[in-house]
Design an enzyme around this catalytic site. Structure first.
Site, PDB file in Angstrom:
ATOM      1  N   GLY A  12       0.800  -1.228   0.000  1.00 31.54           N
ATOM      2  CA  GLY A  12       0.000   0.000   0.000  1.00 31.54           C
ATOM      3  C   GLY A  12       0.830   1.275   0.000  1.00 31.54           C
ATOM      4  O   GLY A  12       0.364   2.344   0.426  1.00 31.54           O
ATOM      5  N   THR A  15      -0.559   4.233  -2.460  1.00 30.25           N
ATOM      6  CA  THR A  15      -1.733   4.914  -1.895  1.00 30.25           C
ATOM      7  C   THR A  15      -1.313   5.824  -0.749  1.00 30.25           C
ATOM      8  O   THR A  15      -1.724   6.990  -0.689  1.00 30.25           O
ATOM      9  CB  THR A  15      -2.752   3.869  -1.357  1.00 30.25           C
ATOM     10  OG1 THR A  15      -3.065   2.986  -2.417  1.00 30.25           O
ATOM     11  CG2 THR A  15      -4.008   4.533  -0.828  1.00 30.25           C
ATOM     12  N   ASP A  78       8.158   6.874  -3.269  1.00 38.46           N
ATOM     13  CA  ASP A  78       7.475   5.584  -3.208  1.00 38.46           C
ATOM     14  C   ASP A  78       8.519   4.492  -3.487  1.00 38.46           C
ATOM     15  O   ASP A  78       8.814   4.204  -4.636  1.00 38.46           O
ATOM     16  CB  ASP A  78       6.378   5.607  -4.288  1.00 38.46           C
ATOM     17  CG  ASP A  78       5.611   4.315  -4.427  1.00 38.46           C
ATOM     18  OD1 ASP A  78       5.924   3.357  -3.708  1.00 38.46           O
ATOM     19  OD2 ASP A  78       4.705   4.274  -5.272  1.00 38.46           O
ATOM     20  N   ARG A  79       9.092   3.929  -2.438  1.00 38.07           N
ATOM     21  CA  ARG A  79      10.137   2.897  -2.439  1.00 38.07           C
ATOM     22  C   ARG A  79      11.542   3.511  -2.574  1.00 38.07           C
ATOM     23  O   ARG A  79      11.745   4.452  -3.313  1.00 38.07           O
ATOM     24  CB  ARG A  79       9.912   1.841  -3.511  1.00 38.07           C
ATOM     25  CG  ARG A  79      10.813   0.646  -3.329  1.00 38.07           C
ATOM     26  CD  ARG A  79      10.427  -0.569  -4.134  1.00 38.07           C
ATOM     27  NE  ARG A  79       9.643  -1.525  -3.372  1.00 38.07           N
ATOM     28  CZ  ARG A  79       8.652  -2.252  -3.894  1.00 38.07           C
ATOM     29  NH1 ARG A  79       8.329  -2.139  -5.134  1.00 38.07           N
ATOM     30  NH2 ARG A  79       7.999  -3.094  -3.139  1.00 38.07           N
TER      31      ARG A  79
HETATM   32  N1  LIG Z   1      14.026  -3.806  -7.690  1.00 38.65           N
HETATM   33  C1  LIG Z   1      12.924  -4.474  -8.041  1.00 38.65           C
HETATM   34  N2  LIG Z   1      13.010  -5.757  -8.452  1.00 38.65           N
HETATM   35  C2  LIG Z   1      11.938  -6.475  -8.823  1.00 38.65           C
HETATM   36  N3  LIG Z   1      10.690  -5.972  -8.833  1.00 38.65           N
HETATM   37  C3  LIG Z   1      10.547  -4.705  -8.423  1.00 38.65           C
HETATM   38  C4  LIG Z   1      11.638  -3.891  -7.993  1.00 38.65           C
HETATM   39  N4  LIG Z   1      11.159  -2.679  -7.651  1.00 38.65           N
HETATM   40  C5  LIG Z   1       9.832  -2.733  -7.848  1.00 38.65           C
HETATM   41  N5  LIG Z   1       9.452  -3.934  -8.323  1.00 38.65           N
HETATM   42  C6  LIG Z   1       8.096  -4.347  -8.750  1.00 38.65           C
HETATM   43  O1  LIG Z   1       7.509  -3.332  -9.546  1.00 38.65           O
HETATM   44  C7  LIG Z   1       6.126  -3.211  -9.263  1.00 38.65           C
HETATM   45  C8  LIG Z   1       5.908  -1.858  -8.628  1.00 38.65           C
HETATM   46  O2  LIG Z   1       4.585  -1.645  -8.426  1.00 38.65           O
HETATM   47  P1  LIG Z   1       4.038  -0.485  -7.449  1.00 38.65           P
HETATM   48  O3  LIG Z   1       4.784   0.774  -7.627  1.00 38.65           O
HETATM   49  O4  LIG Z   1       2.555  -0.447  -7.585  1.00 38.65           O
HETATM   50  O5  LIG Z   1       4.478  -0.975  -6.043  1.00 38.65           O
HETATM   51  P2  LIG Z   1       4.196  -2.185  -5.167  1.00 38.65           P
HETATM   52  O6  LIG Z   1       5.516  -2.774  -4.791  1.00 38.65           O
HETATM   53  O7  LIG Z   1       3.244  -3.132  -5.743  1.00 38.65           O
HETATM   54  O8  LIG Z   1       3.644  -1.511  -3.902  1.00 38.65           O
HETATM   55  P3  LIG Z   1       2.349  -0.920  -3.284  1.00 38.65           P
HETATM   56  O9  LIG Z   1       1.180  -1.794  -3.549  1.00 38.65           O
HETATM   57  O10 LIG Z   1       2.767  -0.943  -1.858  1.00 38.65           O
HETATM   58  O11 LIG Z   1       2.199   0.473  -3.805  1.00 38.65           O
HETATM   59  C9  LIG Z   1       5.783  -4.333  -8.322  1.00 38.65           C
HETATM   60  O12 LIG Z   1       5.427  -5.499  -9.027  1.00 38.65           O
HETATM   61  C10 LIG Z   1       7.133  -4.447  -7.604  1.00 38.65           C
HETATM   62  O13 LIG Z   1       7.379  -5.536  -6.878  1.00 38.65           O
END
Ligand SMILES: Nc1ncnc2c1ncn2[C@@H]1O[C@H](COP(=O)(O)OP(=O)(O)OP(=O)(O)O)[C@@H](O)[C@H]1O
Length: 203
Positions: A12, A15, A78-79
């Site tokens: 999340g 969001t 975000d991350r």
């Molecule tokens: N370094 C990475 N290696 C592999 N997959 C990654 C990496 N960074 C991000 N991802 C993937 O990219 C996608 C990012 O999607 P998004 O930004 O919606 O975030 P999320 O990780 O699903 O988080 P949230 O639901 O908490 O917002 C997800 O499938 C995530 O795991």
């Protein structure tokens, strides 16, 4: 000021970053999902695309860090770049999906970049158990995430625990989100905002 939201797939983050940005008047930087040239391929064939995807995320996260460091705005990210290396790349390497050579090359680029990277002033860790993650991933229904295994998510969760337990670079606020629905419930959002306020003030 640099605030970051960290946590597993489906925790999340996106969001919450949007809601906090709206509440506090912060700028928000999202991660590269739309237009990411490797993400869908990666979920289809991890060994083939792991290195490409990691390099792509590292590059885009470093661009964000550079932007944040040269700006004097208050920005929520975000991350973090730490998660790319210490959670995703490490997990791919340890589970035998990324080769030793690829991991070593990746890690040396990451280490070089880290010589110029400053940690966020506050990192907000969204801690979630598997059922919550699975439920939220299913709810958003991205085609390419449909086959994410529970093993992959639980390995990532283990890496998140190790990472936060050893994190000393800046302030860290852990929020257990299993019972929270800040997307739809204003009381839950108010609770999180209060925690963030306190963490910013008192650390
Ligand atoms: N370094 C990475 N290696 C592999 N997959 C990654 C990496 N960074 C991000 N991802 C993937 O990219 C996608 C990012 O999607 P998004 O930004 O919606 O975030 P999320 O990780 O699903 O988080 P949230 O639901 O908490 O917002 C997800 O499938 C995530 O795991």
């Amino acid at each position: 000021m640099h605030i970051a939201v960290t946590g597993n797939i489906g925790a999340g983050k996106t969001t919450l970053a949007s809601k906090l940005a709206e509440h506090f008047g912060w700028e928000v930087l999202f991660e590269a999902v739309e237009g990411n040239p490797y993400l869908a391929d990666f979920y289809g064939d991890m060994p083939r695309w792991a290195f490409h995807l990691q390099i792509y995320f590292l590059k885009s996260r470093y661009e964000q860090v550079a932007q944040i460091q040269k700006s004097n705005k208050r920005i929520i990210q975000d991350r973090t770049i730490y998660e790319d290396a210490y959670i995703f790349a490490l997990n791919l390497y340890q589970s035998g999906i990324m080769s030793q050579n690829d991991y070593d090359t990746y890690k040396s680029i990451f280490d070089l970049m880290m010589t110029t990277v400053k940690a966020p002033d506050l990192t907000i860790y969204l801690k979630a158990d598997l059922p919550k993650l699975v439920n939220q991933i299913q709810k958003r229904g991205r085609d390419f995430e449909a086959n994410i295994s529970e093993k992959y998510l639980s390995d990532l969760n283990q890496h998140y625990e190790d990472f936060v337990n050893n994190y000393k670079e800046g302030k860290l606020l852990t929020i257990n989100v299993n019972e929270l629905d800040y997307a739809n419930n204003p009381d839950d959002l108010a609770f999180v905002i209060d925690q963030v306020d306190k963490a910013l003030l008192y650390g």
